[in-house]
Design a protein around this motif. Sequence first.
Motif, PDB file in Angstrom:
ATOM      1  N   MET A   1       0.796  -1.236   0.000  1.00 57.99           N
ATOM      2  CA  MET A   1       0.000   0.000   0.000  1.00 57.99           C
ATOM      3  C   MET A   1       0.827   1.284   0.000  1.00 57.99           C
ATOM      4  N   PRO A   2       1.871   1.414   0.870  1.00 55.10           N
ATOM      5  CA  PRO A   2       2.640   2.669   0.822  1.00 55.10           C
ATOM      6  C   PRO A   2       3.245   2.922  -0.551  1.00 55.10           C
ATOM      7  N   ALA A   3       3.761   1.855  -1.180  1.00 50.82           N
ATOM      8  CA  ALA A   3       4.367   2.024  -2.506  1.00 50.82           C
ATOM      9  C   ALA A   3       3.318   2.407  -3.541  1.00 50.82           C
ATOM     10  N   ILE A   4       2.143   1.763  -3.477  1.00 46.34           N
ATOM     11  CA  ILE A   4       1.079   2.087  -4.438  1.00 46.34           C
ATOM     12  C   ILE A   4       0.662   3.548  -4.282  1.00 46.34           C
ATOM     13  N   LEU A   5       0.440   3.954  -3.017  1.00 45.42           N
ATOM     14  CA  LEU A   5      -0.016   5.329  -2.794  1.00 45.42           C
ATOM     15  C   LEU A   5       1.052   6.343  -3.199  1.00 45.42           C
ATOM     16  N   THR A   6       2.339   6.026  -2.930  1.00 38.72           N
ATOM     17  CA  THR A   6       3.406   6.927  -3.377  1.00 38.72           C
ATOM     18  C   THR A   6       3.374   7.064  -4.893  1.00 38.72           C
ATOM     19  N   GLY A   7       3.226   5.931  -5.588  1.00 40.57           N
ATOM     20  CA  GLY A   7       3.163   5.965  -7.045  1.00 40.57           C
ATOM     21  C   GLY A   7       1.967   6.753  -7.542  1.00 40.57           C
ATOM     22  N   VAL A   8       0.818   6.574  -6.887  1.00 38.76           N
ATOM     23  CA  VAL A   8      -0.385   7.326  -7.278  1.00 38.76           C
ATOM     24  C   VAL A   8      -0.148   8.822  -7.085  1.00 38.76           C
ATOM     25  N   ALA A   9       0.473   9.182  -5.948  1.00 40.95           N
ATOM     26  CA  ALA A   9       0.710  10.604  -5.684  1.00 40.95           C
ATOM     27  C   ALA A   9       1.701  11.190  -6.683  1.00 40.95           C
ATOM     28  N   LEU A  10       2.756  10.428  -7.016  1.00 41.11           N
ATOM     29  CA  LEU A  10       3.726  10.914  -8.008  1.00 41.11           C
ATOM     30  C   LEU A  10       3.053  11.086  -9.367  1.00 41.11           C
ATOM     31  N   GLY A  11       2.227  10.106  -9.746  1.00 36.68           N
ATOM     32  CA  GLY A  11       1.527  10.184 -11.020  1.00 36.68           C
ATOM     33  C   GLY A  11       0.545  11.346 -11.042  1.00 36.68           C
ATOM     34  N   PHE A  12      -0.162  11.540  -9.937  1.00 38.41           N
ATOM     35  CA  PHE A  12      -1.109  12.658  -9.818  1.00 38.41           C
ATOM     36  C   PHE A  12      -0.376  13.983  -9.989  1.00 38.41           C
TER      37      PHE A  12
END
Lengths: 279, 283
Positions: B201-212
Amino acid sequence: MRSVKSSPTQEKPWLHALLIVIAIGYLALVLLIPAANVIFQAFHKGVVPFVQNLLEPDFLHAVWLTFALALVVVPLNMVFGLCAAWAIARHRFPGRTLLLSMIDLPFSISPVVAGLMLVLVYGRNGWFGSWLHALDIRVIFSFPGMVLATAFVSLPFVAREVIPVLEEIGTEQEEAAKTLGANEWQTFWRVTLPNIRWGLLYGVLLTNARAMGEFGAVAVVSGNVAGLTQTLPLFIEDAYKNYNTESAYAAAVILGLLALVTLVVKEIVERKTGIKPKL
Amino acid sequence: MSAPQPISPTFSPQKRRWQFPWVWKITVFYLLVMLAVPIAALLSRAASVGPGHFWQVATRAIALSAYEVTFVTALITALINGVFGTLIAWVLVRYSFPGKRFFDAVVDLPFALPTAVAGLTLATVYSENGWIGRLLAPWGIKIAFTRWGVAVAMLFISLPFVIRTVQPVLTEMEKDVEEAAWSLGATPGQTFWRVILPPLMPAILTGVALGFSRAVGEFGSVVIISSNTPFRDLIASVLVFQSLEQYDYEAAAIIGTVMLLVSLGILFLINLLQAWGQRYAQR
């Protein structure tokens, strides 16, 4: 009694296949089909019209300007990136984290906003506008402004790639070199540089790709005059908006080639060293 | 062995900081000229109009709709890439299939391909006569030159982030935890939701935030695939650009400042997420 289940490593083959198909399908829809389309559009009328498009003077000027920009910006950001990486990786000081986030800042600022900032500093009504005007120096709508904009958006790459490598190799070898009587320059050239060469190569590669491909920031500060301040990305947009799709795609193939070279070199370095670039 | 004695004075840690003073000068000078001065110029220009006027321009109807198009579309596309990115990372790490190395390498294409090229080819492929757009046109779905087009461009440029943040975590994840859950009688669904997903989850959310963050600031590909019509598919970056073209530096500076502040907020969030991820990894 429960029946013997297969272990999760040998889960149902149909699920396997389904997930692979979804992954490849998504990549195809978003990446692969659009990438194939660039090549198809450029060559579908044959090679001769493609080459003719490449010989237009505005196009050739855009190619030259794009390379000239990269030639100035990449060394600038490389020297800065090495200095910043060394300062950050080799020292502990108050404000170190702040400095790190500052270096990353250009990645989170919209390129258009970056260009706008430069206009507000160097433009006619900007901070240094009247001063520059008195000296008859043009920054905005000319090459220096485009250099500043390109350098801004590609600033973090080298430092980001080199810092982790420097931290990993530690200082022992450098100190050994110094004990043996090497001066600072000799230590840098003979010990530090060979150790960080792959990280540095990554950084330079990404800086170059961004510098040649930047659109938004350069569009704001260049004025986008064909044959004068138009880089390849600007040429593409201009040709497309003027329904000159074929020259747009001819230029797109050239920039696509740049992307291909970037990816191939990256892949080679990755296989050789096993390091992956930082995002 | 006794502690090594410093042989020359340059070795002492106090001295180290002052080696190469010009390296520090270059770093600080470059950051001042390249970053601090331009950011200060933007903020001071936006502040010079006064808070009342700032608020009025920042919340004009056209600006509000541009924020909505930008932030909502960027968030939805980042979340879509969160789901598909995790799936692609899983497939690339856990399964082997022909062409796997090729697909892995191709994921980085959005980092390497200039955004103008991306916008151009997406606009063609997803137009009514394009390879994919043609299949959707009979259903009355138009993608290029609508808000859907903005979404496709944002999907393209934010695709690699989740994959590249999740991949290393998945590679390091031990399979024995999953196998333990399995042998204790967990169904595949339970294993996925309770055992595999939480550490990712932390990695997914970091990736989502970077993509956003990347999608919010995107300009090149969106300006080409969108019709840039106010209240429909006009994004904030394009609004800043159009204000500049009309020499409305004040509006450009104010909307640009709003975008800068949002970017800083996202950057802060990403730092928090990464710190969380590191704590997770250390456990």
